[in-house]
Design a protein around this motif. Structure first.
Motif, PDB file in Angstrom:
ATOM      1  N   ASP A   1     -31.102 -52.540  52.368  1.00 25.75           N
ATOM      2  CA  ASP A   1     -31.435 -53.431  53.487  1.00 25.75           C
ATOM      3  C   ASP A   1     -31.924 -54.806  53.044  1.00 25.75           C
ATOM      4  O   ASP A   1     -32.214 -55.667  53.883  1.00 25.75           O
ATOM      5  CB  ASP A   1     -32.512 -52.780  54.373  1.00 25.75           C
ATOM      6  N   ASP A   2     -32.022 -55.015  51.736  1.00 26.20           N
ATOM      7  CA  ASP A   2     -32.513 -56.292  51.214  1.00 26.20           C
ATOM      8  C   ASP A   2     -31.421 -57.354  51.338  1.00 26.20           C
ATOM      9  O   ASP A   2     -30.260 -57.111  50.988  1.00 26.20           O
ATOM     10  CB  ASP A   2     -32.910 -56.110  49.747  1.00 26.20           C
TER      11      ASP A   2
ATOM     12  N   GLU B   1     -22.323 -59.355  56.875  1.00 25.87           N
ATOM     13  CA  GLU B   1     -23.410 -58.440  56.499  1.00 25.87           C
ATOM     14  C   GLU B   1     -24.702 -59.206  56.259  1.00 25.87           C
ATOM     15  O   GLU B   1     -25.787 -58.756  56.656  1.00 25.87           O
ATOM     16  CB  GLU B   1     -23.019 -57.656  55.240  1.00 25.87           C
TER      17      GLU B   1
ATOM     18  N   ALA C   1     -31.797 -59.109  61.629  1.00 25.71           N
ATOM     19  CA  ALA C   1     -32.698 -57.951  61.709  1.00 25.71           C
ATOM     20  C   ALA C   1     -34.033 -58.256  61.050  1.00 25.71           C
ATOM     21  O   ALA C   1     -35.101 -57.890  61.575  1.00 25.71           O
ATOM     22  CB  ALA C   1     -32.038 -56.746  61.048  1.00 25.71           C
ATOM     23  N   GLN C   2     -33.976 -58.946  59.898  1.00 22.35           N
ATOM     24  CA  GLN C   2     -35.209 -59.254  59.171  1.00 22.35           C
ATOM     25  C   GLN C   2     -36.075 -60.252  59.924  1.00 22.35           C
ATOM     26  O   GLN C   2     -37.315 -60.162  59.905  1.00 22.35           O
ATOM     27  CB  GLN C   2     -34.852 -59.796  57.785  1.00 22.35           C
TER      28      GLN C   2
ATOM     29  N   GLU D   1     -26.119 -60.253  59.672  1.00 28.03           N
ATOM     30  CA  GLU D   1     -26.700 -59.113  60.381  1.00 28.03           C
ATOM     31  C   GLU D   1     -28.045 -58.729  59.780  1.00 28.03           C
ATOM     32  O   GLU D   1     -29.019 -58.467  60.504  1.00 28.03           O
ATOM     33  CB  GLU D   1     -25.734 -57.930  60.327  1.00 28.03           C
ATOM     34  N   ALA D   2     -28.116 -58.700  58.447  1.00 27.64           N
ATOM     35  CA  ALA D   2     -29.378 -58.363  57.777  1.00 27.64           C
ATOM     36  C   ALA D   2     -30.428 -59.437  58.044  1.00 27.64           C
ATOM     37  O   ALA D   2     -31.615 -59.124  58.227  1.00 27.64           O
ATOM     38  CB  ALA D   2     -29.139 -58.216  56.271  1.00 27.64           C
TER      39      ALA D   2
ATOM     40  N   ARG E   1     -28.029 -53.690  45.126  1.00 25.95           N
ATOM     41  CA  ARG E   1     -27.800 -53.330  46.526  1.00 25.95           C
ATOM     42  C   ARG E   1     -28.057 -51.838  46.752  1.00 25.95           C
ATOM     43  O   ARG E   1     -28.594 -51.439  47.791  1.00 25.95           O
ATOM     44  CB  ARG E   1     -26.366 -53.683  46.920  1.00 25.95           C
TER      45      ARG E   1
END
Length: 368
Positions: free
Chosen positions: A50-51, A85, A92-93, A88-89, A45
């Motif tokens: 952001d992965d 989390e 966004a992706q 959310e990621a 991480r």
């Protein structure tokens, strides 16, 4: 253990290269070595904040730890935070990436979020995240490289749909099963030669589904593979006992379950599974008609399951079935009533209890 099996099925989306930290961490999870896996995922991480992959693996590690050691408030809060989390990621992706891999991660993250919402009986939020998950599952199913993984997620989706506490009968058009079970299993069986890197997850999924559908013999070959690859995994032990119960080998399942209970007591890192082992031992004993022996095992599960309220609630229901088997209907009704007020009882378990209160069924029909 359904939570853990769901976790292991969802871990199939971790597109880690052989020998990578994520791959090593995944194998540590199967062996219930959560602290070691956590260190690897945290390191990944930091390298790529952001992965989605490390975030998802951290959530999976927390979920596995809860299945192993029980549900305390701090762990549940951590799980909720990590799943948020991941979502959310993923959202966004999805705005900048339309790869099949992204669809898988997003679907898995949304499914975990839906499961958490369902657990808290927030039906409206559950529906929102279920719809988002289904959309991504169907997108991933269009690609040959991700079809098998998407089908596994589809089964997890169906599991949430079947067990969520819906206030009304579901008749919403977009809540469908995108792929039939038989087609899902056939597709996954075909993937072994094409994508052997994910053999473990596919085999776990197939064992789960074959046993759930009443075809344990189809699961036996996959179980042998996992036992050879993970000889010291408590989760594989539990899958083996469940498969034996499903196949009707009740004598063998009782011997294995009681042996598993002894090992859980003697192995420090397995002790969190003693309530699970006691419950499986009770289920095997009851299936053989040994109600007194089964009752002792379920009482142990209640006593040792203080951190696992769902095991306690299920044990209360099974204690009622033991009483029914002995013809003690009043005691059985008292136990079923306790299920309704137990904090660990799911809507599905309460429904079982309600049916048994109305009419005692074959006491040898057990849940495990």
């Amino acid at each position: 253990m359904k939570k853990t099996l769901l976790l292991l099925a969802l871990l199939s989306v971790c597109r880690a290269t052989a020998g990578s930290s994520l791959e090593k961490g995944r194998d540590l999870l199967y062996s219930a070595r959560f602290a070691e896996a956590e260190k690897l995922f945290q390191a990944e991480r930091k390298k790529a904040p952001d992965d989605i992959a490390p975030l998802f693996c951290l959530a999976a590690s927390t979920l596995g730890s809860i299945a192993m050691y029980g549900e305390d408030e701090a762990n549940l809060e951590l799980l909720d935070e990590r799943i948020k989390e991941c979502c959310e990621a993923s959202l966004a992706q999805l705005k900048k990436d339309d790869s099949p891999e992204t669809f898988l991660y997003a679907a898995a993250s949304f499914l975990l979020r839906a499961s958490m919402e369902a657990r808290s009986e927030r039906s409206a939020n559950t529906l929102i995240w279920m719809k988002r998950a289904l959309t991504q599952i169907m997108r991933a199913q269009r690609f040959e490289a991700t079809a098998a993984d998407a089908n596994m997620l589809n089964s997890a989706y169906n599991c949430v749909m079947d067990t969520a506490p819906w206030p009304l009968p579901m008749c919403v058009g977009w809540i469908i099963q995108p792929v039939s079970l038989n087609k899902s299993l056939a597709t996954i069986e075909e993937q072994f030669e094409k994508n052997p890197r994910f053999e473990t997850e596919m085999r776990i999924f197939l064992i789960w589904e074959y046993c759930r559908e009443g075809y344990p013999r189809c699961a036996s070959g996959h179980l042998k593979y996992l036992k050879k690859r993970y000889p010291d995994s408590p989760f594989v032990e539990i899958m083996g006992i469940r498969a034996e119960l499903s196949s009707g080998n009740h004598q063998g399942s009782l011997a294995d379950a009681t042996n598993f209970y002894s090992r859980c007591q003697s192995k420090k890192n397995w002790r969190g599974l003693t309530p699970d082992a006691a419950f499986l031992s009770g289920s095997a004993a009851l299936s053989l008609g040994y109600s007194r022996s089964a009752e002792k095992w379920f009482e142990i599960a209640v006593k040792e399951g203080s951190k696992k309220p769902r095991i306690q609630a299920a044990s209360q229901l099974m204690l009622g079935k033991c009483a029914d088997q002995r013809g003690e209907r009043e005691e059985a009704l008292r136990r079923y009533a306790l299920v309704h007020i137990h904090k660990g009882a799911s809507p599905l378990l309460k429904n079982f209890a309600a049916k048994l209160q109305k009419k005692a069924c074959d006491p040898r029909q057990v849940i495990y």
